[in-house]
Design a protein around this motif. Structure first.
Motif, PDB file in Angstrom:
ATOM      1  N   ALA A 278       0.736  -1.399   0.061  1.00  0.00           N
ATOM      2  CA  ALA A 278       0.105   0.049  -0.023  1.00  0.00           C
ATOM      3  C   ALA A 278       0.664   1.352  -0.122  1.00  0.00           C
ATOM      4  O   ALA A 278       0.464   2.301  -0.467  1.00  0.00           O
ATOM      5  CB  ALA A 278      -1.060   0.346   1.496  1.00  0.00           C
ATOM      6  N   SER A 279       1.917   1.121   0.597  1.00  0.00           N
ATOM      7  CA  SER A 279       2.821   2.193   0.844  1.00  0.00           C
ATOM      8  C   SER A 279       3.583   2.450  -0.612  1.00  0.00           C
ATOM      9  O   SER A 279       4.348   3.551  -0.574  1.00  0.00           O
ATOM     10  CB  SER A 279       3.938   2.438   1.721  1.00  0.00           C
ATOM     11  OG  SER A 279       4.600   1.183   1.790  1.00  0.00           O
ATOM     12  N   HIS A 280       3.511   1.597  -1.340  1.00  0.00           N
ATOM     13  CA  HIS A 280       4.467   1.787  -2.789  1.00  0.00           C
ATOM     14  C   HIS A 280       3.753   2.755  -3.700  1.00  0.00           C
ATOM     15  O   HIS A 280       2.732   2.723  -3.610  1.00  0.00           O
ATOM     16  CB  HIS A 280       4.704   0.456  -3.310  1.00  0.00           C
ATOM     17  CG  HIS A 280       5.847   0.321  -4.285  1.00  0.00           C
ATOM     18  ND1 HIS A 280       5.697   0.760  -5.606  1.00  0.00           N
ATOM     19  CD2 HIS A 280       7.127  -0.178  -4.198  1.00  0.00           C
ATOM     20  CE1 HIS A 280       6.853   0.479  -6.171  1.00  0.00           C
ATOM     21  NE2 HIS A 280       7.771   0.233  -5.456  1.00  0.00           N
ATOM     22  N   PRO A 281       4.580   3.412  -4.459  1.00  0.00           N
ATOM     23  CA  PRO A 281       4.054   4.597  -5.438  1.00  0.00           C
ATOM     24  C   PRO A 281       3.116   3.985  -6.497  1.00  0.00           C
ATOM     25  O   PRO A 281       2.181   4.438  -7.127  1.00  0.00           O
ATOM     26  CB  PRO A 281       5.328   5.375  -5.875  1.00  0.00           C
ATOM     27  CG  PRO A 281       6.401   5.131  -4.896  1.00  0.00           C
ATOM     28  CD  PRO A 281       6.078   3.730  -4.142  1.00  0.00           C
ATOM     29  N   LYS A 282       3.652   2.798  -6.786  1.00  0.00           N
ATOM     30  CA  LYS A 282       2.869   1.849  -8.032  1.00  0.00           C
ATOM     31  C   LYS A 282       1.701   1.198  -7.455  1.00  0.00           C
ATOM     32  O   LYS A 282       1.369   0.171  -8.298  1.00  0.00           O
ATOM     33  CB  LYS A 282       3.753   1.159  -8.731  1.00  0.00           C
ATOM     34  CG  LYS A 282       4.993   2.110  -9.539  1.00  0.00           C
ATOM     35  CD  LYS A 282       4.298   2.979 -10.528  1.00  0.00           C
ATOM     36  CE  LYS A 282       5.394   3.739 -11.092  1.00  0.00           C
ATOM     37  NZ  LYS A 282       4.993   4.742 -12.191  1.00  0.00           N
ATOM     38  N   HIS A 283       1.265   1.242  -6.107  1.00  0.00           N
ATOM     39  CA  HIS A 283       0.541   0.427  -5.726  1.00  0.00           C
ATOM     40  C   HIS A 283      -1.005   0.281  -6.432  1.00  0.00           C
ATOM     41  O   HIS A 283      -1.510  -0.766  -6.729  1.00  0.00           O
ATOM     42  CB  HIS A 283      -0.150   0.667  -4.252  1.00  0.00           C
ATOM     43  CG  HIS A 283      -0.959  -0.195  -3.513  1.00  0.00           C
ATOM     44  ND1 HIS A 283      -0.949  -1.355  -3.300  1.00  0.00           N
ATOM     45  CD2 HIS A 283      -2.420   0.347  -3.208  1.00  0.00           C
ATOM     46  CE1 HIS A 283      -2.215  -1.621  -2.809  1.00  0.00           C
ATOM     47  NE2 HIS A 283      -3.281  -0.681  -3.028  1.00  0.00           N
ATOM     48  N   SER A 284      -1.479   1.453  -6.650  1.00  0.00           N
ATOM     49  CA  SER A 284      -2.807   1.604  -7.537  1.00  0.00           C
ATOM     50  C   SER A 284      -2.612   1.179  -8.876  1.00  0.00           C
ATOM     51  O   SER A 284      -3.729   0.538  -9.282  1.00  0.00           O
ATOM     52  CB  SER A 284      -3.197   3.204  -7.464  1.00  0.00           C
ATOM     53  OG  SER A 284      -2.074   4.044  -7.790  1.00  0.00           O
TER      54      SER A 284
END
Length: 438
Positions: A278-284
């Motif tokens: 969830a904290s990763h920039p590419k999560h979404s």
């Protein structure tokens, strides 16, 4: 004077008178005494002496015979021992001729004779061996014809096994040569082309699989029972070298179905670890990709390249994945299960990645033959049955585009490409569930 004349009258005797009386006396004596030797009476009185061989010559001949016998006795009739000239004592008679010298051949002539005998023996032996082997091979050929006529199925299995062994050992020689090139070349595995890389990856597995069958069939007494067992279960004991074309198609479909059966499990593992990123920039962006897969579509290669960093670390990295996730990936790629599963995944990913680079160097996917296209799709997780060449080329282009755009730290993205690019493919879906996705 008268007295002197009288004495001279009695003294002068005719020369032919006394010898005549002497001969008459000898004749009388010989007639009365025949037992006595005549030589005693005829010695020095015969008018014509008899011609006889001097006794010295007789003695010399005896001496020569004795000396020759002595030489023969000393040599002992040994053919290998050189003959010496017999020493003949000097004869008292100078007119007697010396005995002829004993025949003696030079050493060179003896060696030549021995060499000639040996060459003749060797030639006879070689001719005999050629004759025996020729007859034996002719018998074997005729025997094969007899067996093929009486036992057609058994001879068919025998020929399949013989051809398979020949192909297997041919590929093994190529593999050893390729391995030597990969070890000696400064570029390593990158110096190999696509076909060499495919053989370099597949041959060690085939050798481990077929070794028990080859050893068992070569053992005495055991091979007679092991040989039918091997051909009764060819999928378990043999490799593609020994399979017929029909068996290759059947076994390839079998293994493909087993591999595709792990697609759902791997997809569930990806969904389960989504919250941990969830904290990763590419999560979404990655969540949208998983949503597309769940809805029956696939993301584009550009979308996958955009989220490649999410596989560099965290729960999707090679060391961060769970054991269940790793086990499902091993089964998905058809790798043999072992203790070092992560190492096998790492090796497999890099080998296929180097194959993709070799395809690009060799002109692209469209330059592959139909057989190479089918094998490339099968290796990367797409069932090629009933697919056209254009469909296989399009799918492989997407794969190569993603594969050549990532680095070593994105290795797990490469391992998940069979899911990200082929989870909803109609061929794969039909292979798993027997119907196309709705």
């Amino acid at each position: 004077m008268a007295l002197a004349l009288r004495v001279a009258r009695f003294a002068v005797v005719p020369t032919n008178c006394w010898p005549r009386d002497r001969r008459r006396l000898l004749h009388l004596c010989s007639s009365h005494s025949d037992n006595r030797p005549r030589s005693l009476y005829s010695r020095n009185y015969s008018t014509k002496p008899e011609t006889a061989t001097p006794p010295q010559i007789k003695r010399n001949v005896a001496a020569e015979i004795t000396s020759v016998g002595k030489v023969i006795y000393e040599t002992g009739w040994d053919a290998n021992k050189p003959l010496d000239k017999p020493k003949i004592p000097p004869s008292s008679n100078a007119s007697s001729s010396p005995p002829p010298p004993s025949p003696k051949k030079p050493e060179d002539e003896k060696r030549k004779e021995l060499d000639t005998l040996k060459s003749k023996r060797d030639q006879m032996r070689d001719n005999m061996q050629d004759y025996i082997f020729t007859r034996y091979f002719n018998y074997v050929k005729n025997y094969d014809k007899v067996l093929e006529k009486n036992f057609p199925k058994a001879m068919q299995l025998y020929r399949v096994f013989f051809d398979g062994v020949k192909d297997f050992f041919g590929d093994m020689k190529r593999f050893l040569k390729i391995a030597r090139i990969a070890n000696d070349s400064p570029q390593g595995i990158r110096a190999l082309n696509r076909q060499e890389l495919e053989l370099y990856m597949q041959m060690p597995r085939d050798m481990m699989k077929v070794a028990p069958a080859l050893i068992g069939c070569s053992l005495p007494m055991v091979g007679y029972a092991f040989f039918p067992l091997v051909f009764w279960y060819p999928r378990s004991f043999l490799t593609a070298h020994f399979w017929t074309s029909q068996q290759r198609s059947e076994f390839q479909s079998y293994y493909m179905k087993r591999r595709l059966g792990n697609n759902k499990d791997v997809f569930r593992c990806l969904q389960a670890k989504l919250k941990a990123t969830a904290s990763h920039p590419k999560h979404s962006a990655f969540a949208d990709i998983l949503g597309q897969l769940g809805s029956g579509t696939h993301p584009t290669p550009e979308m996958l390249i955009d989220v490649k960093d999410i596989f560099a670390d965290g729960p999707y990295s090679l060391l961060g994945m769970s054991r269940k996730h790793v086990r499902n990936l091993v089964n998905l790629h058809g790798l043999p299960s072992s203790i070092f599963k992560r190492h096998r995944l790492h090796e497999h990913a890099f080998l296929v990645h180097y194959m993709d680079q070799a395809i690009t160097r060799e002109g692209g996917v469209h330059n592959l033959t139909p057989e190479a296209l089918r094998y490339s799709c099968y290796l990367r997780g797409l069932n090629p049955d009933s697919l056209s060449s254009e469909a296989m080329i399009e799918w492989l282009r997407n794969w190569v585009k993603v594969s050549t755009s990532i680095q070593g730290e994105h290795i797990t993205l490469f391992l998940h490409l069979p899911i990200l690019l082929g989870y909803n493919h109609p061929n794969n879906w039909q292979t798993i569930y027997g119907k196309c996705p709705t």
